[in-house]
Design a protein around this motif. Sequence first.
Motif, PDB file in Angstrom:
ATOM      1  N   GLY A 238       0.828  -1.213   0.000  1.00  0.00           N
ATOM      2  CA  GLY A 238       0.000   0.000   0.000  1.00  0.00           C
ATOM      3  C   GLY A 238       0.859   1.259   0.000  1.00  0.00           C
ATOM      4  O   GLY A 238       0.536   2.251  -0.668  1.00  0.00           O
ATOM      5  N   MET A 239       1.912   1.235   0.757  1.00  0.00           N
ATOM      6  CA  MET A 239       2.782   2.408   0.825  1.00  0.00           C
ATOM      7  C   MET A 239       3.452   2.655  -0.530  1.00  0.00           C
ATOM      8  O   MET A 239       3.599   3.804  -0.975  1.00  0.00           O
ATOM      9  CB  MET A 239       3.842   2.200   1.914  1.00  0.00           C
ATOM     10  CG  MET A 239       3.255   2.172   3.337  1.00  0.00           C
ATOM     11  SD  MET A 239       4.490   1.786   4.599  1.00  0.00           S
ATOM     12  CE  MET A 239       5.587   3.184   4.378  1.00  0.00           C
ATOM     13  N   ALA A 240       3.844   1.575  -1.214  1.00  0.00           N
ATOM     14  CA  ALA A 240       4.478   1.735  -2.524  1.00  0.00           C
ATOM     15  C   ALA A 240       3.501   2.324  -3.544  1.00  0.00           C
ATOM     16  O   ALA A 240       3.850   3.167  -4.381  1.00  0.00           O
ATOM     17  CB  ALA A 240       5.003   0.376  -3.008  1.00  0.00           C
ATOM     18  N   ALA A 241       2.256   1.859  -3.456  1.00  0.00           N
ATOM     19  CA  ALA A 241       1.240   2.370  -4.386  1.00  0.00           C
ATOM     20  C   ALA A 241       1.001   3.848  -4.159  1.00  0.00           C
ATOM     21  O   ALA A 241       0.840   4.643  -5.104  1.00  0.00           O
ATOM     22  CB  ALA A 241      -0.057   1.575  -4.214  1.00  0.00           C
ATOM     23  N   VAL A 242       0.993   4.258  -2.908  1.00  0.00           N
ATOM     24  CA  VAL A 242       0.779   5.665  -2.607  1.00  0.00           C
ATOM     25  C   VAL A 242       1.932   6.504  -3.139  1.00  0.00           C
ATOM     26  O   VAL A 242       1.766   7.581  -3.726  1.00  0.00           O
ATOM     27  CB  VAL A 242       0.595   5.864  -1.080  1.00  0.00           C
ATOM     28  CG1 VAL A 242       0.580   7.329  -0.725  1.00  0.00           C
ATOM     29  CG2 VAL A 242      -0.702   5.188  -0.593  1.00  0.00           C
ATOM     30  N   VAL A 243       3.150   5.985  -2.913  1.00  0.00           N
ATOM     31  CA  VAL A 243       4.336   6.728  -3.399  1.00  0.00           C
ATOM     32  C   VAL A 243       4.316   6.839  -4.930  1.00  0.00           C
ATOM     33  O   VAL A 243       4.622   7.887  -5.518  1.00  0.00           O
ATOM     34  CB  VAL A 243       5.630   6.043  -2.920  1.00  0.00           C
ATOM     35  CG1 VAL A 243       6.864   6.666  -3.569  1.00  0.00           C
ATOM     36  CG2 VAL A 243       5.705   6.120  -1.395  1.00  0.00           C
ATOM     37  N   ALA A 244       3.936   5.735  -5.584  1.00  0.00           N
ATOM     38  CA  ALA A 244       3.886   5.750  -7.052  1.00  0.00           C
ATOM     39  C   ALA A 244       2.846   6.734  -7.559  1.00  0.00           C
ATOM     40  O   ALA A 244       3.060   7.477  -8.535  1.00  0.00           O
ATOM     41  CB  ALA A 244       3.589   4.348  -7.564  1.00  0.00           C
ATOM     42  N   ALA A 245       1.712   6.775  -6.881  1.00  0.00           N
ATOM     43  CA  ALA A 245       0.654   7.695  -7.313  1.00  0.00           C
ATOM     44  C   ALA A 245       1.088   9.131  -7.137  1.00  0.00           C
ATOM     45  O   ALA A 245       0.855   9.995  -8.009  1.00  0.00           O
ATOM     46  CB  ALA A 245      -0.619   7.411  -6.505  1.00  0.00           C
ATOM     47  N   LEU A 246       1.746   9.406  -6.011  1.00  0.00           N
ATOM     48  CA  LEU A 246       2.223  10.760  -5.793  1.00  0.00           C
ATOM     49  C   LEU A 246       3.290  11.137  -6.846  1.00  0.00           C
ATOM     50  O   LEU A 246       3.340  12.284  -7.348  1.00  0.00           O
ATOM     51  CB  LEU A 246       2.794  10.892  -4.369  1.00  0.00           C
ATOM     52  CG  LEU A 246       1.756  10.792  -3.221  1.00  0.00           C
ATOM     53  CD1 LEU A 246       2.466  10.812  -1.873  1.00  0.00           C
ATOM     54  CD2 LEU A 246       0.763  11.929  -3.318  1.00  0.00           C
ATOM     55  N   GLY A 247       4.128  10.164  -7.147  1.00  0.00           N
ATOM     56  CA  GLY A 247       5.148  10.446  -8.182  1.00  0.00           C
ATOM     57  C   GLY A 247       4.532  10.713  -9.553  1.00  0.00           C
ATOM     58  O   GLY A 247       4.957  11.591 -10.302  1.00  0.00           O
ATOM     59  N   GLY A 248       3.497   9.941  -9.873  1.00  0.00           N
ATOM     60  CA  GLY A 248       2.826  10.141 -11.158  1.00  0.00           C
ATOM     61  C   GLY A 248       2.175  11.516 -11.228  1.00  0.00           C
ATOM     62  O   GLY A 248       2.201  12.195 -12.267  1.00  0.00           O
ATOM     63  N   LEU A 249       1.565  11.915 -10.132  1.00  0.00           N
ATOM     64  CA  LEU A 249       0.935  13.229 -10.122  1.00  0.00           C
ATOM     65  C   LEU A 249       1.978  14.325 -10.268  1.00  0.00           C
ATOM     66  O   LEU A 249       1.749  15.351 -10.941  1.00  0.00           O
ATOM     67  CB  LEU A 249       0.144  13.419  -8.806  1.00  0.00           C
ATOM     68  CG  LEU A 249      -1.121  12.569  -8.661  1.00  0.00           C
ATOM     69  CD1 LEU A 249      -1.726  12.776  -7.289  1.00  0.00           C
ATOM     70  CD2 LEU A 249      -2.127  12.950  -9.754  1.00  0.00           C
ATOM     71  N   ALA A 250       3.112  14.145  -9.668  1.00  0.00           N
ATOM     72  CA  ALA A 250       4.168  15.156  -9.788  1.00  0.00           C
ATOM     73  C   ALA A 250       4.661  15.259 -11.243  1.00  0.00           C
ATOM     74  O   ALA A 250       4.901  16.350 -11.788  1.00  0.00           O
ATOM     75  CB  ALA A 250       5.336  14.809  -8.843  1.00  0.00           C
ATOM     76  N   VAL A 251       4.827  14.118 -11.910  1.00  0.00           N
ATOM     77  CA  VAL A 251       5.286  14.121 -13.320  1.00  0.00           C
ATOM     78  C   VAL A 251       4.247  14.769 -14.205  1.00  0.00           C
ATOM     79  O   VAL A 251       4.542  15.579 -15.103  1.00  0.00           O
ATOM     80  CB  VAL A 251       5.577  12.684 -13.772  1.00  0.00           C
ATOM     81  CG1 VAL A 251       5.898  12.651 -15.264  1.00  0.00           C
ATOM     82  CG2 VAL A 251       6.740  12.107 -12.976  1.00  0.00           C
ATOM     83  N   LEU A 252       2.967  14.421 -13.954  1.00  0.00           N
ATOM     84  CA  LEU A 252       1.890  14.984 -14.773  1.00  0.00           C
ATOM     85  C   LEU A 252       1.813  16.487 -14.578  1.00  0.00           C
ATOM     86  O   LEU A 252       1.609  17.260 -15.534  1.00  0.00           O
ATOM     87  CB  LEU A 252       0.557  14.313 -14.402  1.00  0.00           C
ATOM     88  CG  LEU A 252      -0.665  14.792 -15.193  1.00  0.00           C
ATOM     89  CD1 LEU A 252      -0.460  14.575 -16.711  1.00  0.00           C
ATOM     90  CD2 LEU A 252      -1.911  14.094 -14.706  1.00  0.00           C
ATOM     91  N   GLY A 253       1.987  16.937 -13.299  1.00  0.00           N
ATOM     92  CA  GLY A 253       1.937  18.380 -13.060  1.00  0.00           C
ATOM     93  C   GLY A 253       3.088  19.098 -13.741  1.00  0.00           C
ATOM     94  O   GLY A 253       2.926  20.187 -14.301  1.00  0.00           O
ATOM     95  N   GLY A 254       4.266  18.518 -13.758  1.00  0.00           N
ATOM     96  CA  GLY A 254       5.406  19.142 -14.421  1.00  0.00           C
ATOM     97  C   GLY A 254       5.226  19.203 -15.930  1.00  0.00           C
ATOM     98  O   GLY A 254       5.597  20.198 -16.587  1.00  0.00           O
ATOM     99  N   PHE A 255       4.633  18.162 -16.475  1.00  0.00           N
ATOM    100  CA  PHE A 255       4.393  18.148 -17.899  1.00  0.00           C
ATOM    101  C   PHE A 255       3.379  19.203 -18.284  1.00  0.00           C
ATOM    102  O   PHE A 255       3.579  19.924 -19.338  1.00  0.00           O
ATOM    103  CB  PHE A 255       3.894  16.747 -18.303  1.00  0.00           C
ATOM    104  CG  PHE A 255       3.523  16.647 -19.743  1.00  0.00           C
ATOM    105  CD1 PHE A 255       4.519  16.590 -20.748  1.00  0.00           C
ATOM    106  CD2 PHE A 255       2.179  16.669 -20.161  1.00  0.00           C
ATOM    107  CE1 PHE A 255       4.135  16.548 -22.104  1.00  0.00           C
ATOM    108  CE2 PHE A 255       1.836  16.620 -21.499  1.00  0.00           C
ATOM    109  CZ  PHE A 255       2.834  16.554 -22.498  1.00  0.00           C
ATOM    110  N   MET A 256       2.361  19.391 -17.494  1.00  0.00           N
ATOM    111  CA  MET A 256       1.353  20.383 -17.829  1.00  0.00           C
ATOM    112  C   MET A 256       1.937  21.781 -17.730  1.00  0.00           C
ATOM    113  O   MET A 256       1.647  22.678 -18.576  1.00  0.00           O
ATOM    114  CB  MET A 256       0.149  20.229 -16.844  1.00  0.00           C
ATOM    115  CG  MET A 256      -0.612  18.915 -17.052  1.00  0.00           C
ATOM    116  SD  MET A 256      -1.331  18.788 -18.703  1.00  0.00           S
ATOM    117  CE  MET A 256      -2.554  20.096 -18.594  1.00  0.00           C
TER     118      MET A 256
END
Length: 276
Positions: free
Chosen positions: A251-269
């Motif tokens: 569960g902790m890994a999934a949360v970290v991955a989701a947060l990382g994905g959101l950070a990448v998406l925000g940087g791309f936008m």
Amino acid sequence: MMLSVVPAHAHGAPTDPPSRAFLCSPGQPTASSPPCRDAISAGLPSKEWDNIRLANVRGQDRQKVPDGRLCSAGLPKYTGLDAPSAEWPATLLKDTGFTYRATIPHQGSFRFYVTRAGYQPARSLTWADLDQFLSVPSPPLVNGAYEFQVQLPKNLTGRHLIYTVWQNTDTPDTYYSCTDVELAAPAPPPAQAQQAPAVAPPVRAAPKTTRSAPSSEPSAPVTTTARQSTPRPVPVASSAEQPPSDATRFGMAAVVAALGGLAVLGGFMLWRKRIL
């Protein structure tokens, strides 16, 4: 010739307990009692209290002495002793010793009778009222008297009359006497100590736990003689002491991955906005 002569007649009567004739004799305080005064008025020779006798009876007392006249032996001058009355002075018997005084001693046998249960002194005395309870042949003479240890029937209490017959064996005479007595009730036997029943040892009950409301004041320490066990603390799982489980790590890994994905998406936008 005169030295060889013995008295022609014996004389005697009960003195302890005393007979009616003895109680009416001079010098006795009971001589002034109503029955004695009546007997003396009827002709009782009070100085001859020891001379109520019949000759040639030879053991045939019931045939020679009529009912209703037992105390006088049927002799007219002693008839006042036959008067039925509850006022005759009665002696309270305190022991079993009897004394028969022999004013002129002779050999002979004694028969003792006592009235039966239900005796009424206000009724004329008859032979049917009497039971013989003792017979003593030729007792020894001690200090001018015959002494007896008697045992009266145990079922008799209260007012009764003892009838004494002294039959001489060296003279033809037989003497008769009536004695009024009061028989005390026998003393009860001592109470026996009752054995206490065995008592089983008490069963010690388990100590009870009582829940009480908390108090702001410190309570005094309670001292008890019963030994109480202290409950051990139950271990509680702690994250500091045990590593996380596999599910927790996933569960902790999934949360970290989701947060990382959101950070990448925000940087791309943000980069695209700058280009446009």
